[in-house]
Design a protein around this motif. Sequence first.
Motif, short mmCIF file in Angstrom:
data_model
loop_
_atom_site.label_atom_id
_atom_site.label_comp_id
_atom_site.label_asym_id
_atom_site.label_seq_id
_atom_site.Cartn_x
_atom_site.Cartn_y
_atom_site.Cartn_z
N THR A 42 29.33 -24.45 -22.05
CA THR A 42 30.34 -25.60 -21.86
C THR A 42 30.54 -26.53 -23.01
O THR A 42 31.49 -26.80 -23.60
CB THR A 42 29.87 -26.16 -20.83
N GLU A 101 33.71 -28.54 -15.55
CA GLU A 101 32.59 -28.87 -15.22
C GLU A 101 31.90 -29.78 -16.18
O GLU A 101 30.98 -30.56 -15.94
CB GLU A 101 31.65 -27.40 -15.49
N VAL A 114 37.13 -27.97 -20.00
CA VAL A 114 36.02 -27.55 -19.33
C VAL A 114 35.84 -28.52 -18.04
O VAL A 114 35.27 -29.74 -18.09
CB VAL A 114 34.78 -27.19 -19.95
#
Length: 477
Positions: free
Chosen positions: A268, A280, A278
């Motif tokens: 990430t 997340e 991203v």
Amino acid sequence: MAKQPMLKFVSVERDMPEKRAAGARKQDFGEIYQEYAKAKAEEQASRCSQCGVPYCQNHCPLHNNIPDWLNLTATGRLKEAYEVSQATNTFPEICGRICPQDRLCEGNCVIEQSGHGTVTIGAVEKYITDTAWENGWVTPVVPAQERTESVGIIGAGPGGLAAAERLRAQGIQVTVYDRYDRAGGLLTYGIPGFKLEKDVVMRRIDQLEQGGVTMKLNCNIGTDITFGALRGQHDAVIIATGVYKTRDLGGEGATADGIVNAIDYLTTSNRLSFGDTVPEFDSGELNAAGKKVVVIGGGDTAMDCVRTAIRQGAESVKCLYRRDRANMPGSQREVNNAEEEGVIFEWLAAPAGFVGNPVSAVKVQKMRLGAPDVSGRQSPEVIEGADYNEAADLVIKALGFEAEDLPTLWGSPELPVTRWGTVKAEYETGATELEGVYAIGDIVRGASLVVWAIRDGRDCADAILTKFAAVNKIAAE
């Protein structure tokens, strides 16, 4: 006439490239070491003793001709130094940055053993190849003639790319398949930019493509193409997938939210460096900002995680390791860098469980080192009654990697694997018991070093070329 005579280790002290101040470097993901100036590189290279038995070379998995390119650097013959370095190493500028020289070449330097301080081999290696890039000495492979043989390589990490370069140089048609959207494997998505800036990796991949290597990305073997079909398309197949399955933790609360895998966390962070969005990270799941972070593990991946968390603005970062500092498998240089940046190490401490969901603390058991095991390494033992809770909003598991179940994932039960899930193959050639199928790097060795993957890739390519030559000779007769 030599510009800089050798054997200067008595009069010239060891001097690493200047390191950026911790307060400045932890604000970004740029590499922390400055580049050597030409004079400094020549000076430090001149410290080499040119010993008759070069332990530095012997302890390098690639057996790089280190004394030779140190001599050439010290005497100002830098292009020749690059050519000697490149002759044995597909990616010297990458190894110069991320190899654990303190455990390999530099750790076995003769003058280090005599108390004069090792030659800064890694820093000089990096300087040589960075200078070569700046001067246009690094060029794509140009085979003397194209050949009809075709090799498919599964995995675009250092081992697969090293094999691709060596095969392509001989005119072999090479296609590299990788499930990620960018080539490079852990070089791209596993190692943070403060150790290896991503343009260093991308320019090598661009060069391979310019030389005729075909990259098929976002390609999952077993889903997008079967392993059997791949074997049918190529005269040989090399499995170079690496190992990506994270070793897991048990204990109470081990499945709580906020407990994440190191590879997901690092991937990430590296995606962000490419400008990717991203979710997340945006949601906070894989973002350390403002959090109490605990990283569990003592290897180089753990060091990458703690230093990444610092740069993301964590409130605090602690690393739990069940043995002491002397027994830590990660690079001591990285431990020092992490401490300078504010990471706190809790030695002889192991997780026994977790509190809360989402996680709010790690249950920690204090340890002591007991009797040595069969390898001579002392085994950690629990100290009864010394448990405590370590506050944590984000726990990162950096316990190492294991092989995925490739026969199942690929629908290929015939693929020979060990009881650990690694592919059964010869270390020297990469050959498996399946005709035309080879395997290299971590998927054979287990989690290991980038330099070993490069060595395996080059050796495997040579074995395939030898096999092709034998087949062609029989056909000609």
